[in-house]
Design an enzyme around this catalytic site. Structure first.
Site, PDB file in Angstrom:
ATOM      1  N   ASN A 144       0.965  -1.347   0.342  1.00  0.00           N
ATOM      2  CA  ASN A 144       0.099   0.057  -0.089  1.00  0.00           C
ATOM      3  C   ASN A 144       0.690   1.200   0.524  1.00  0.00           C
ATOM      4  O   ASN A 144       1.564   1.819   1.076  1.00  0.00           O
ATOM      5  CB  ASN A 144      -1.266   0.050   1.099  1.00  0.00           C
ATOM      6  CG  ASN A 144      -1.644   1.429   1.408  1.00  0.00           C
ATOM      7  OD1 ASN A 144      -1.945   1.632   0.529  1.00  0.00           O
ATOM      8  ND2 ASN A 144      -2.241   1.831   3.038  1.00  0.00           N
TER       9      ASN A 144
ATOM     10  N   LYS B 219      -0.038   3.820  -0.281  1.00  0.00           N
ATOM     11  CA  LYS B 219      -0.364   5.132   0.428  1.00  0.00           C
ATOM     12  C   LYS B 219       0.016   6.715  -0.588  1.00  0.00           C
ATOM     13  O   LYS B 219      -0.637   6.669  -1.318  1.00  0.00           O
ATOM     14  CB  LYS B 219      -0.188   6.029   1.669  1.00  0.00           C
ATOM     15  CG  LYS B 219      -0.258   4.693   2.966  1.00  0.00           C
ATOM     16  CD  LYS B 219      -0.265   4.779   4.236  1.00  0.00           C
ATOM     17  CE  LYS B 219      -0.402   3.818   5.163  1.00  0.00           C
ATOM     18  NZ  LYS B 219      -0.004   3.902   6.321  1.00  0.00           N
TER      19      LYS B 219
ATOM     20  N   HIS C 186      -9.283   1.417   4.008  1.00  0.00           N
ATOM     21  CA  HIS C 186      -8.553   1.590   5.227  1.00  0.00           C
ATOM     22  C   HIS C 186      -9.089   2.201   6.189  1.00  0.00           C
ATOM     23  O   HIS C 186      -9.557   3.194   5.973  1.00  0.00           O
ATOM     24  CB  HIS C 186      -7.925   2.251   4.316  1.00  0.00           C
ATOM     25  CG  HIS C 186      -6.056   2.103   4.428  1.00  0.00           C
ATOM     26  ND1 HIS C 186      -5.675   2.653   5.749  1.00  0.00           N
ATOM     27  CD2 HIS C 186      -4.791   0.720   4.713  1.00  0.00           C
ATOM     28  CE1 HIS C 186      -4.938   2.399   6.254  1.00  0.00           C
ATOM     29  NE2 HIS C 186      -3.934   1.099   5.103  1.00  0.00           N
TER      30      HIS C 186
ATOM     31  N   GLU D 161      -6.971   4.533   7.938  1.00  0.00           N
ATOM     32  CA  GLU D 161      -6.796   6.262   6.657  1.00  0.00           C
ATOM     33  C   GLU D 161      -8.010   6.844   6.364  1.00  0.00           C
ATOM     34  O   GLU D 161      -8.558   7.768   7.172  1.00  0.00           O
ATOM     35  CB  GLU D 161      -5.754   6.419   5.963  1.00  0.00           C
ATOM     36  CG  GLU D 161      -4.308   6.326   7.119  1.00  0.00           C
ATOM     37  CD  GLU D 161      -3.513   5.572   6.570  1.00  0.00           C
ATOM     38  OE1 GLU D 161      -3.215   5.803   5.374  1.00  0.00           O
ATOM     39  OE2 GLU D 161      -2.415   5.332   7.160  1.00  0.00           O
TER      40      GLU D 161
ATOM     41  N   GLU E 185      -5.777  -4.681  10.305  1.00  0.00           N
ATOM     42  CA  GLU E 185      -5.151  -3.945  10.712  1.00  0.00           C
ATOM     43  C   GLU E 185      -5.183  -3.478  11.802  1.00  0.00           C
ATOM     44  O   GLU E 185      -6.052  -2.801  11.920  1.00  0.00           O
ATOM     45  CB  GLU E 185      -5.253  -3.089   9.487  1.00  0.00           C
ATOM     46  CG  GLU E 185      -4.987  -3.636   8.228  1.00  0.00           C
ATOM     47  CD  GLU E 185      -3.664  -2.424   7.505  1.00  0.00           C
ATOM     48  OE1 GLU E 185      -2.850  -2.911   6.647  1.00  0.00           O
ATOM     49  OE2 GLU E 185      -4.413  -1.134   7.142  1.00  0.00           O
TER      50      GLU E 185
ATOM     51  N   GLY F 261       2.075   2.445  10.999  1.00  0.00           N
ATOM     52  CA  GLY F 261       2.761   3.379  10.792  1.00  0.00           C
ATOM     53  C   GLY F 261       3.710   3.711  11.895  1.00  0.00           C
ATOM     54  O   GLY F 261       4.213   4.165  11.593  1.00  0.00           O
TER      55      GLY F 261
ATOM     56  N   SER G 201       3.093  -1.843  10.343  1.00  0.00           N
ATOM     57  CA  SER G 201       4.659  -1.670  10.963  1.00  0.00           C
ATOM     58  C   SER G 201       4.403  -3.692  10.554  1.00  0.00           C
ATOM     59  O   SER G 201       6.354  -4.170  11.201  1.00  0.00           O
ATOM     60  CB  SER G 201       4.653  -1.521  12.182  1.00  0.00           C
ATOM     61  OG  SER G 201       4.124  -0.752  12.485  1.00  0.00           O
TER      62      SER G 201
HETATM   63  C1  PEP Z   1      -1.075   0.229   5.992  1.00  0.00           C
HETATM   64  O1  PEP Z   1      -0.863   0.752   5.076  1.00  0.00           O
HETATM   65  O2  PEP Z   1      -1.532  -0.673   5.960  1.00  0.00           O
HETATM   66  C2  PEP Z   1       0.015  -0.461   7.063  1.00  0.00           C
HETATM   67  C3  PEP Z   1       0.178  -1.272   7.756  1.00  0.00           C
HETATM   68  O3  PEP Z   1       0.597   0.347   7.090  1.00  0.00           O
HETATM   69  P1  PEP Z   1       2.667   0.130   7.695  1.00  0.00           P
HETATM   70  O4  PEP Z   1       3.454  -0.896   6.811  1.00  0.00           O
HETATM   71  O5  PEP Z   1       3.263   1.453   7.427  1.00  0.00           O
HETATM   72  O6  PEP Z   1       2.083  -0.143   9.030  1.00  0.00           O
END
Ligand code: PEP
Length: 252
Positions: free
Chosen positions: A9, A11, A95, A97, A167, A173, A213
Site C-alpha cells: 500500500n 498510500k 483502510h 486512514e 490492521e 505506521g 508495521s
Molecule cells: C498500511 O498502510 O495498511 C500499513 C499497514 O502501513 P504500515 O505497514 O506502514 O504500518
C-alpha cells in the site's frame, strides 16, 4: 490451501518517475517467484505506469479507494468502472486512514465492496480497532462488526474471493506490531465470524492478511501462523529490495 498474498500500500507516496523506477527494480527481484501472490496498490495517477511496467510479471495492480457509482457528479472521485477500464485487479476498501481521516462509515464501505464486485475488482477490505478499543477488550467485537457489515450484501461466492486485511490502527505506521499470536487470535476469530454466517467451507477459502508495521524482519513469524494468509504493507513496501524480501519471505 490458501495462497499467501503480500500487498503493497503505497498510500500518498511516489511520483510517476519514482513509480517507474520502482517497477524497473522490482521486476528482476521478483522474477520467477510464483509461490506468493504479490500486488501493489498505488495512487491513481501511477496506476497506468504500473499496468504497463508490470505486464507479464504476475504482480497485480490495485487502487487504494473508489466511489461506489459507475459515474456521476462526484468531484474528485474515481469509479470502479474507470478502474475496470484500466485493467486494475484489486482495490483497498475501508483502510483505517479512510475511516478515520475521511470519516467513511460501514454503510459506505459496504456499498464500495459490493460495487467492486460489480466491476470485476477484488476488494481488499480493511478492518481494525483503535488502541482504546483494544484496551477495553473490544477488538474482536469491533473488527467482526466492521467485517460482517461490509459482507452483508454479498453472495457466499463473492465472500470466498475477497481479501480481508486485519490492521489494528495502533500498529499502522507506528513501528508497533501486534504479536504474531495476537494477530493470529484476532484473525482466527474473524474467520469464525465468517463461518458462523456463511459456513465453514466459505470461511476456509477467504484470505485474511495482517497489516501494521510489517517488515522483512517480522514477516516470517507472522506468516507462520495458521490463519494469517498474507500482509498489507505500507512503509516497508516503498523500497523494491524490502518489498521483494517481504514477498520472498519463505526463502529467508
Ligand atoms: C498500511 O498502510 O495498511 C500499513 C499497514 O502501513 P504500515 O505497514 O506502514 O504500518
Amino acid at each position: 490451501m490458501r495462497k499467501p498474498i503480500i500487498v503493497a500500500n503505497w498510500k500518498m507516496y511516489k511520483t510517476r518517475v519514482e513509480a517507474e523506477q520502482f517497477c524497473e527494480e522490482i521486476r528482476p527481484l521478483l522474477a520467477g517467484q510464483d509461490k506468493v501472490d504479490a500486488a501493489i496498490c498505488a495512487p491513481a495517477l501511477q496506476l497506468d505506469i504500473l499496468k504497463a511496467k508490470l505486464q507479464n510479471t504476475g504482480i497485480g495492480v490495485g487502487a487504494q479507494n473508489m466511489y461506489p457509482a459507475a459515474e456521476g457528479a462526484f468531484t474528485g472521485e474515481i469509479s470502479p468502472r474507470m478502474l475496470q477500464d484500466m485493467g486494475i485487479d484489486y482495490v483497498i476498501i475501508g483502510h483505517s486512514e479512510r475511516r478515520e481521516i475521511f470519516k467513511e462509515d460501514n454503510e459506505l464501505i459496504k456499498a464500495k465492496v459490493k460495487s467492486a464486485y460489480e466491476y470485476g475488482l477484488c476488494p481488499i477490505l480493511c478492518v481494525g480497532e483503535r488502541l482504546e478499543q483494544r484496551e477495553a477488550g473490544e477488538t474482536v467485537e469491533v473488527c467482526a462488526g466492521q467485517l460482517l457489515s461490509a459482507l452483508e450484501d454479498l453472495t457466499a461466492e463473492e465472500v470466498e474471493q475477497m481479501i480481508v486485511a486485519y490492521e489494528p490502527i495502533w500498529a499502522i505506521g507506528t513501528g508497533k506490531v501486534a504479536t504474531a499470536q495476537d494477530a493470529e487470535d484476532t484473525i482466527k476469530a474473524l474467520r469464525q465470524a465468517i463461518a458462523d454466517k456463511y459456513g465453514a467451507a466459505t470461511a476456509e477459502k477467504v484470505r485474511i492478511q495482517y497489516g501494521g508495521s510489517v517488515k522483512p524482519e517480522n514477516v516470517k513469524e507472522l506468516m507462520a501462523q495458521p490463519n494469517i494468509d498474507g500482509a498489507l504493507v505500507g512503509g516497508a513496501s516503498l523500497k523494491p529490495e524490502s518489498f521483494a524480501k517481504l514477498v520472498r519471505y519463505q526463502e529467508a
